[in-house]
Design a protein around this motif. Structure first.
Motif, PDB file in Angstrom:
ATOM      1  N   ALA A  76     -23.114   2.004 -40.474  1.00 18.66           N
ATOM      2  CA  ALA A  76     -22.490   3.326 -40.395  1.00 18.66           C
ATOM      3  C   ALA A  76     -22.309   3.961 -41.758  1.00 18.66           C
ATOM      4  O   ALA A  76     -22.285   5.189 -41.874  1.00 18.66           O
ATOM      5  N   ASP A  77     -22.184   3.156 -42.804  1.00 17.68           N
ATOM      6  CA  ASP A  77     -21.982   3.719 -44.136  1.00 17.68           C
ATOM      7  C   ASP A  77     -23.288   4.069 -44.829  1.00 17.68           C
ATOM      8  O   ASP A  77     -23.265   4.610 -45.939  1.00 17.68           O
ATOM      9  N   GLN A  78     -24.424   3.791 -44.190  1.00 18.00           N
ATOM     10  CA  GLN A  78     -25.713   4.082 -44.804  1.00 18.00           C
ATOM     11  C   GLN A  78     -26.548   5.071 -44.022  1.00 18.00           C
ATOM     12  O   GLN A  78     -27.408   5.733 -44.587  1.00 18.00           O
ATOM     13  N   SER A  79     -26.320   5.198 -42.724  1.00 24.54           N
ATOM     14  CA  SER A  79     -27.125   6.110 -41.915  1.00 24.54           C
ATOM     15  C   SER A  79     -26.357   6.489 -40.660  1.00 24.54           C
ATOM     16  O   SER A  79     -25.526   5.719 -40.167  1.00 24.54           O
ATOM     17  N   ASP A  80     -26.641   7.692 -40.163  1.00 25.66           N
ATOM     18  CA  ASP A  80     -26.065   8.147 -38.898  1.00 25.66           C
ATOM     19  C   ASP A  80     -26.951   7.812 -37.708  1.00 25.66           C
ATOM     20  O   ASP A  80     -26.650   8.210 -36.593  1.00 25.66           O
ATOM     21  N   GLY A  81     -28.038   7.090 -37.930  1.00 25.64           N
ATOM     22  CA  GLY A  81     -28.946   6.724 -36.853  1.00 25.64           C
ATOM     23  C   GLY A  81     -30.229   7.531 -36.913  1.00 25.64           C
ATOM     24  O   GLY A  81     -30.418   8.418 -37.758  1.00 25.64           O
ATOM     25  N   ILE A  82     -31.133   7.229 -35.996  1.00 27.69           N
ATOM     26  CA  ILE A  82     -32.425   7.904 -35.933  1.00 27.69           C
ATOM     27  C   ILE A  82     -32.644   8.430 -34.521  1.00 27.69           C
ATOM     28  O   ILE A  82     -32.016   7.980 -33.558  1.00 27.69           O
ATOM     29  N   THR A  83     -33.557   9.387 -34.427  1.00 28.72           N
ATOM     30  CA  THR A  83     -33.893   9.991 -33.142  1.00 28.72           C
ATOM     31  C   THR A  83     -35.126   9.350 -32.534  1.00 28.72           C
ATOM     32  O   THR A  83     -35.194   9.150 -31.327  1.00 28.72           O
ATOM     33  N   HIS A  84     -36.120   9.044 -33.361  1.00 28.61           N
ATOM     34  CA  HIS A  84     -37.347   8.386 -32.933  1.00 28.61           C
ATOM     35  C   HIS A  84     -37.568   7.157 -33.809  1.00 28.61           C
ATOM     36  O   HIS A  84     -36.970   7.023 -34.887  1.00 28.61           O
ATOM     37  N   LEU A 142     -24.972  27.711 -39.390  1.00 28.12           N
ATOM     38  CA  LEU A 142     -25.663  28.660 -40.244  1.00 28.12           C
ATOM     39  C   LEU A 142     -25.233  28.538 -41.699  1.00 28.12           C
ATOM     40  O   LEU A 142     -26.034  28.778 -42.611  1.00 28.12           O
ATOM     41  N   SER A 143     -23.999  28.145 -41.949  1.00 31.66           N
ATOM     42  CA  SER A 143     -23.528  28.023 -43.324  1.00 31.66           C
ATOM     43  C   SER A 143     -24.006  26.749 -43.999  1.00 31.66           C
ATOM     44  O   SER A 143     -23.803  26.580 -45.202  1.00 31.66           O
ATOM     45  N   GLY A 144     -24.639  25.838 -43.243  1.00 24.11           N
ATOM     46  CA  GLY A 144     -25.172  24.612 -43.808  1.00 24.11           C
ATOM     47  C   GLY A 144     -24.325  23.390 -43.555  1.00 24.11           C
ATOM     48  O   GLY A 144     -24.669  22.301 -44.028  1.00 24.11           O
ATOM     49  N   LYS A 145     -23.247  23.508 -42.808  1.00 28.45           N
ATOM     50  CA  LYS A 145     -22.407  22.349 -42.506  1.00 28.45           C
ATOM     51  C   LYS A 145     -23.066  21.482 -41.436  1.00 28.45           C
ATOM     52  O   LYS A 145     -23.649  21.989 -40.479  1.00 28.45           O
ATOM     53  N   TYR A 146     -22.926  20.183 -41.612  1.00 29.16           N
ATOM     54  CA  TYR A 146     -23.629  19.201 -40.769  1.00 29.16           C
ATOM     55  C   TYR A 146     -22.865  18.961 -39.479  1.00 29.16           C
ATOM     56  O   TYR A 146     -21.645  18.763 -39.478  1.00 29.16           O
ATOM     57  N   ILE A 147     -23.604  18.966 -38.347  1.00 29.49           N
ATOM     58  CA  ILE A 147     -22.990  18.745 -37.031  1.00 29.49           C
ATOM     59  C   ILE A 147     -23.187  17.301 -36.583  1.00 29.49           C
ATOM     60  O   ILE A 147     -22.224  16.569 -36.424  1.00 29.49           O
ATOM     61  N   ASN A 148     -24.447  16.868 -36.394  1.00 26.23           N
ATOM     62  CA  ASN A 148     -24.686  15.488 -35.979  1.00 26.23           C
ATOM     63  C   ASN A 148     -26.197  15.230 -35.948  1.00 26.23           C
ATOM     64  O   ASN A 148     -27.001  16.139 -36.135  1.00 26.23           O
ATOM     65  N   ILE A 199     -20.306  14.705 -43.137  1.00 28.21           N
ATOM     66  CA  ILE A 199     -21.354  14.613 -44.151  1.00 28.21           C
ATOM     67  C   ILE A 199     -22.256  13.459 -43.754  1.00 28.21           C
ATOM     68  O   ILE A 199     -21.769  12.372 -43.441  1.00 28.21           O
ATOM     69  N   PRO A 200     -23.575  13.654 -43.700  1.00 24.18           N
ATOM     70  CA  PRO A 200     -24.457  12.535 -43.334  1.00 24.18           C
ATOM     71  C   PRO A 200     -24.227  11.323 -44.228  1.00 24.18           C
ATOM     72  O   PRO A 200     -24.084  11.439 -45.445  1.00 24.18           O
ATOM     73  N   ALA A 201     -24.189  10.160 -43.601  1.00 26.21           N
ATOM     74  CA  ALA A 201     -23.878   8.939 -44.347  1.00 26.21           C
ATOM     75  C   ALA A 201     -24.925   8.642 -45.409  1.00 26.21           C
ATOM     76  O   ALA A 201     -24.604   8.112 -46.476  1.00 26.21           O
ATOM     77  N   ASP A 202     -26.189   8.967 -45.135  1.00 26.40           N
ATOM     78  CA  ASP A 202     -27.231   8.661 -46.105  1.00 26.40           C
ATOM     79  C   ASP A 202     -27.276   9.636 -47.268  1.00 26.40           C
ATOM     80  O   ASP A 202     -28.011   9.423 -48.239  1.00 26.40           O
ATOM     81  N   LEU A 203     -26.491  10.707 -47.205  1.00 20.17           N
ATOM     82  CA  LEU A 203     -26.468  11.693 -48.285  1.00 20.17           C
ATOM     83  C   LEU A 203     -25.220  11.616 -49.152  1.00 20.17           C
ATOM     84  O   LEU A 203     -25.144  12.300 -50.175  1.00 20.17           O
ATOM     85  N   LYS A 204     -24.243  10.820 -48.762  1.00 21.28           N
ATOM     86  CA  LYS A 204     -22.966  10.829 -49.465  1.00 21.28           C
ATOM     87  C   LYS A 204     -23.101  10.444 -50.929  1.00 21.28           C
ATOM     88  O   LYS A 204     -22.390  10.964 -51.782  1.00 21.28           O
ATOM     89  N   ASN A 205     -23.992   9.524 -51.226  1.00 19.05           N
ATOM     90  CA  ASN A 205     -24.090   9.004 -52.579  1.00 19.05           C
ATOM     91  C   ASN A 205     -25.210   9.638 -53.398  1.00 19.05           C
ATOM     92  O   ASN A 205     -25.403   9.256 -54.557  1.00 19.05           O
ATOM     93  N   VAL A 206     -25.970  10.564 -52.810  1.00 20.18           N
ATOM     94  CA  VAL A 206     -27.128  11.102 -53.526  1.00 20.18           C
ATOM     95  C   VAL A 206     -27.108  12.617 -53.634  1.00 20.18           C
ATOM     96  O   VAL A 206     -27.925  13.174 -54.369  1.00 20.18           O
ATOM     97  N   ILE A 207     -26.213  13.292 -52.946  1.00 13.69           N
ATOM     98  CA  ILE A 207     -26.252  14.752 -52.936  1.00 13.69           C
ATOM     99  C   ILE A 207     -25.727  15.308 -54.255  1.00 13.69           C
ATOM    100  O   ILE A 207     -24.927  14.695 -54.957  1.00 13.69           O
ATOM    101  N   SER A 208     -26.185  16.503 -54.557  1.00 13.08           N
ATOM    102  CA  SER A 208     -25.739  17.206 -55.752  1.00 13.08           C
ATOM    103  C   SER A 208     -24.450  17.960 -55.467  1.00 13.08           C
ATOM    104  O   SER A 208     -23.970  18.019 -54.326  1.00 13.08           O
ATOM    105  N   TYR A 209     -23.926  18.575 -56.536  1.00 11.50           N
ATOM    106  CA  TYR A 209     -22.702  19.351 -56.366  1.00 11.50           C
ATOM    107  C   TYR A 209     -22.925  20.539 -55.439  1.00 11.50           C
ATOM    108  O   TYR A 209     -22.067  20.874 -54.617  1.00 11.50           O
ATOM    109  N   THR A 210     -24.097  21.171 -55.546  1.00  7.19           N
ATOM    110  CA  THR A 210     -24.384  22.326 -54.698  1.00  7.19           C
ATOM    111  C   THR A 210     -24.421  21.936 -53.232  1.00  7.19           C
ATOM    112  O   THR A 210     -23.831  22.611 -52.377  1.00  7.19           O
ATOM    113  N   THR A 211     -25.106  20.841 -52.905  1.00  9.41           N
ATOM    114  CA  THR A 211     -25.169  20.389 -51.510  1.00  9.41           C
ATOM    115  C   THR A 211     -23.803  19.985 -51.005  1.00  9.41           C
ATOM    116  O   THR A 211     -23.437  20.273 -49.856  1.00  9.41           O
TER     117      THR A 211
END
Length: 1050
Positions: free
Chosen positions: A480-488, A876-882, A907-919
């Motif tokens: 859970a701390d590394q990914s929110d899962g996959i679709t395919h 539309l504002s860029g906030k993550y739903i699921n 916030i997607p789990a896989d992006l928490k440690n790599v996103i920039s300030y803008t994201t």
């Protein structure tokens, strides 16, 4: 968190709620009387009204479209009953049990074991509280067929080798009772089985010489022989050890082993067993007779002679019920009444449960959570038993073609069985169905080498070994701390949103199609191997690369890379028609009674005659004018089609006639080219052709700074809401240099208008584009996983009346536009690019190519698919739903209403440690306290200057802002402005803080010394001087400039 409007939209009555079985029978009889005519829409509505089914006009029209599959405006019984059943399936949670991810989804990790002989046993040594240099805790142990023991780390790195093959000379003089020859190992002697006494740090090894050896493995690099038991009646075959403590605290472990004639022996070790063996350097030697007579006080042995009729294959002990389970094969006789598995209670020793089966049992496993005993043997059948009923099994699972050698149960829901052919089969215990057949082990281990397996329940991985070691992850759980899962399980290649059923269709590169109810976050239906091809007698899945819906959104059309085309009924997901073209499909369009299929070389046209029983093998093919392979295509509102090829030229076609009317090339977009008909596909150099067709001196005048050599098309999109005009940009083309060109479909000599930069990272390109129906915003997805939103309603749109843009409203909707002290790369890149306006930019998929974008206007949700195997939803504002198919709980959404104000974003789990300030600012909705407070003031200053539509007055901290209550955007601004700013801990600290410098970042370097602040000098209070010394006060004050200036002449 559904709003009241959302709840109301979910109250549309279902057919199975208002119609009973008798009602359905009456409908069937009535429709039978009408024969093939069926009911009209009005008659069907009256019938539903009698049963209490009240629908609005729009809802009833959609219901009829879902039922009327042949599109003849009549409701027939087979159409009605098909949709009636489909409603059950859509609302049933049974589809949630289906997982597109197989239990074994990854390839095996093969390691070279560096062992000299085959591995016969694998053990896991659990963590220990005692930590010293010789501790073997939390590691793996393997035992070879010649007695070598290897200690491995949890990552399977060799740590230690313990040799047991010979007896040391220093130990020969201290052996009691027997000579050294009886203990020394024969080089040809094989190890039959071994067991780890983990709480005692001993390894017990049985050889083919009918002896039993106990080695102390607490020392580094050498296993010391401490106990030698010989002269067993028969060779030993199978071991099981269980560490326990009895009520009196006298015993510390129990060893159970069988032999080759079906006898079982149980040895209980007292708490002084290990201490007695380690005391001194004497090797204890006893015979089997002495063991039975209990001459060795720390070992108590019991016998169960001839419990089975053949060799014992497996033994196990369960402390909770004090039951011993033993298994044996009956290969010497064909009788089905010989015991295969026996459960013996060691407390009474007389209570036994006998399970009889043909040819006996090779392996078994008992799951205490589900109270299920699973057995497998030479007859290739997997049997599931109730331990209390040994008369017949609950279930018999067949599918293996060789004898089953090992079984284990995972989480009480799945059974894994391995046979002699190294095939692994996974079964569902609840449904008793086969989930997967895994055959990769057949390519790793040859058939003539016996493979052993070990299941590590802690890591949920299967370890297979012989000379090498193969590690297979079983049902890998997403952290859970590394990914929110996959679709395919494979990269997502296509996503489509159906407006009639409110479903999302996603396709993977493994030809898997899944129908999602994205508003509830669950699967509705699925198609495995939708497109397949047979090569050398084996069926292979074909990637789905294109797809669309018909004009009424009733059918799904998909195209594969092999040229196959299939039409699917969305009610029951059945293929109703199959078509074919010659080569790989680029895109498909289903227009009014026409199906256009664009392959690599041409445009194929098929007729939509509503009769899906009629087979059409070949449609009309448009003439070929391209000199290369078609790479992308776009259609503008059934008026024009644009195709682009790999040689850099693209052609504008008339939709109704199929004739080309313009041709341009990417290397010189301002020069129109001659249209040349190619009877056959020509692989000529496009550069040579341009030189022949263009006038001399023609040059490429483009605002792009990148080299035009090697440019390719990636994707294109038409702006259907814009009217055709010479200066109206109606076509957007993405290039391989990261720029987007703007073209017009109008038949003018110069259709090229301009281009703009759409990326902010070197090497990135735009791979997906979409827009809203009004063409106000352009959504772009890049190969690096970034999503950008551009405001294009006034960009290259001459027919639109120019309106002043309110940046206050834009910043209220897009936190990306909040002012920053240090602007990020996304803003700096478009700083000198006035049009189009970049209103949002954020990282959506970590370093993965975005393959598709869809914007749902009714609820303002953006859907993105990527090569990272996921489909994600954003507002539309860029906030993550699921993420669809993920493990995070899904919040209910409405297909017709925007998200409620109290919706909880993440916030997607896989992006928490790599996103920039803008994201981070975008994903948090701008909720960074220091940023919001500072930016609110800046926004109000600009509002006072430029926006005269509303009066906004910012007052003292904590007071409200006067805003028009009828303006939704202004109300959103009020929420931003009303947030309190972060206060310093002390008021004096506020005064002493430096003002933030305004750095000049226009240069390649920052002149930092220009921004340094120098404090003003103040007088220094000196201590009183000695009276006899010079009076310093008489001297001029050096800090007072007026005293240093000379006096003016009189």
């Amino acid at each position: 968190m559904a709003s009241e409007k959302e709840e109301a939209s979910n109250l549309i009555p279902k057919l199975y709620e208002i119609l009973s079985v008798s009602d359905i029978n009456n409908i069937r009889k009535k429709l039978k009387e009408l024969q093939n005519d069926g009911l009209s829409y009005e008659e069907f509505r009256k019938l539903l009204l009698k049963k209490g089914g009240k629908y609005s006009d729009n809802d009833f029209d959609n219901l009829c479209l879902k039922i009327d599959l042949d599109r003849d405006n009549r409701i027939k019984f087979h159409e009605f009953i098909t949709y009636y059943i489909a409603e059950f399936q859509h609302d049933d949670n049974a589809a949630e049990k289906f997982s597109i991810i197989p239990p074994i989804a990854e390839s095996a990790i093969v390691l070279s074991s560096q062992v000299e002989n085959n591995i016969i046993r694998i053990f896991h040594i659990p963590p220990s509280n005692v930590k010293n240099e010789s501790s073997l805790s939390n590691s793996y142990m393997t035992v070879g067929s010649l007695g070598d023991v290897y200690i491995w780390s949890l990552k399977w790195k060799l740590q230690r080798v313990i040799h047991f093959d010979t007896l040391l000379d220093s130990e020969s003089s201290i052996i009691e009772q027997f000579d050294t020859d009886s203990i020394k190992k024969d080089p040809k002697m094989l190890i039959v089985d071994a067991v780890l006494l983990q709480n005692l740090n001993f390894v017990c090894i049985a050889s083919s010489c009918r002896d039993l050896c106990f080695y102390d493995i607490s020392s580094i690099g050498h296993g010391s022989l401490k106990l030698f038991i010989n002269r067993f009646p028969f060779a030993l075959s199978s071991f099981c050890y269980h560490s326990y403590h009895d009520d009196k605290g006298e015993f510390s472990g129990r060893l159970i082993f069988g032999d080759f004639v079906g006898s079982i022996r149980v040895i209980d070790f007292t708490k002084h067993f290990a201490a007695q063996l380690r005391h001194g350097s004497v090797i204890q030697q006893i015979s089997y007779t002495d063991l039975i007579e209990r001459k060795f006080e720390t070992m108590h042995c019991r016998e169960f002679l001839k419990l089975h009729n053949d060799m014992i294959r497996q033994v196990a002990y369960f402390e909770r019920r004090k039951n011993m389970i033993t298994a044996s094969e009956n290969v010497l006789t064909d009788s089905a009444y010989l015991p295969g598995v026996i459960i013996t209670h060691l407390g009474t020793e007389k209570f036994q449960i006998v399970f009889r089966m043909f040819q006996g049992t090779t392996c078994f496993v008992f799951d205490e959570s589900s109270r299920t005993l699973a057995t497998g043997g030479p007859d290739c059948l997997l049997r599931l038993w109730n331990p209390k009923n040994s008369d017949e099994p609950k279930t018999i699972l067949s599918g293996h073609t060789a004898g089953i050698m090992n079984i284990f149960i995972q989480d009480g829901t799945r059974i894994y069985s391995i046979d002699k052919l190294n095939l692994v089969k996974v079964w569902d215990m609840e449904d008793n169905t086969l989930l997967q057949t895994y055959s990769e082990l057949q390519t790793i281990f040859p058939k003539d080498i016996e493979m052993i397996t070990f299941y590590d329940d802690r890591k949920q991985q299967l370890i297979a070994a012989a000379m090498d070691i193969a590690i297979i992850k079983c049902n890998t759980r997403t952290q859970a701390d590394q990914s929110d899962g996959i679709t395919h399980t494979t990269p997502v290649t296509l996503i489509l949103l159906n407006e009639l059923f409110h479903f999302l269709v996603s396709c993977g590169s493994d030809s898997t199609i899944i129908v999602w109810d994205i508003w509830k976050g669950r699967k509705v239906n699925w198609i495995l191997e939708a497109h397949t091809a047979i090569k050398l007698g084996k069926r292979y899945p074909i990637e789905v690369c294109a797809g669309c819906f018909d004009t009424k959104q009733q059918y799904l059309l998909t195209g594969g890379v092999d040229g196959s085309i299939k039409i699917w009924n969305l009610n029951d997901v059945i293929c109703v028609r199959s078509l074919n073209v010659s080569t790989s499909i680029i895109d498909v369009f289903w227009c009014n009674k026409r199906i256009l299929v664009v392959d690599k070389y041409a445009i194929n046209e098929f007729i939509d005659n509503n009769d899906y029983k009629q087979q059409i093998n070949q449609g009309d093919v448009w003439q070929r004018y391209h000199s290369g392979e078609i790479v992308c295509v776009s259609m503008k509102a059934e008026t024009a089609i644009v195709t682009a090829c790999s040689h850099g030229d693209f052609i504008f076609w008339q939709y109704y006639t199929g004739n080309p009317y313009m041709r341009f090339n990417i290397k010189n977009p301002q020069q129109r080219m001659q249209i040349v008909y190619h009877r056959n596909f020509m692989k000529t150099s496009d550069d040579d052709e341009i030189e022949l067709l263009l006038p001399k001196g023609a040059a490429y005048e483009n605002d792009c700074d990148n080299d035009v050599e090697g440019l390719n098309f990636l994707c294109m999109i038409s702006l259907n809401n814009r009217p055709l005009n010479v200066t109206n940009g109606t076509l957007l083309v993405s290039l391989s240099n990261g720029r987007i060109q703007v073209w017009s479909h109008h038949h003018h000599s110069q259709s090229y208008i301009t281009d703009f930069n759409a990326i902010h990272m070197t090497g990135d390109v735009i791979t997906a584009m979409t827009t809203d129906t009004e063409n106000c915003f352009l959504f772009t997805g890049s190969s690096y996983g970034y999503i950008k939103i551009w405001m294009i309603f006034n960009f290259c749109h001459s027919t639109l009346v120019e309106e002043e843009i309110s940046f206050v409203r834009l910043r209220a909707r897009f936190p990306f536009l909040y002012r920053d002290d240090f602007e990020g790369r996304a803003k700096r890149t478009v700083k000198d690019q006035p049009q189009p306006i970049l209103v949002n930019s954020f990282l959506a998929h970590k370093g993965a190519l975005i393959s598709g974008l869809i914007y749902s206007e009714k609820n303002q949700i953006l859907i993105s698919s990527s090569a990272d195997k996921s489909v994600r939803l954003w507002d539309l504002s860029g906030k993550y739903i699921n993420t669809l198919g993920g493990h995070v709980n899904w919040q209910m959404l409405s297909p017709n209403e925007p998200l409620p104000p109290d919706f909880v974003y993440k916030i997607p789990a896989d992006l928490k440690n790599v996103i920039s300030y803008t994201t981070l600012k975008v994903l948090e909705g701008g909720n960074i306290p220091t940023l919001v407070s500072h930016d609110a003031e800046e926004m109000l200053r600009e509002a006072d200057k430029n926006d005269n539509e509303k009066e906004m007055v910012i007052q003292k901290e904590g007071e409200k802002i006067d805003i028009d209550e009828n303006d939704a955007d202004a109300q959103l601004l009020e929420k931003i402005f009303s947030r309190p700013a972060v206060k310093p801990k002390d008021e004096q600290e506020r005064k002493t803080l430096y003002e933030k410098p305004s750095l000049d970042i226009s240069l390649s370097h920052i002149p930092i010394y220009r921004h340094l602040r120098i404090h003003r000098t103040v007088p220094i209070n000196l201590p009183p001087s000695i009276p006899n010394c010079l009076n310093i006060n008489d001297l001029p004050d050096l800090h007072n400039i007026s005293q240093l200036e000379p006096e003016e002449p009189k």
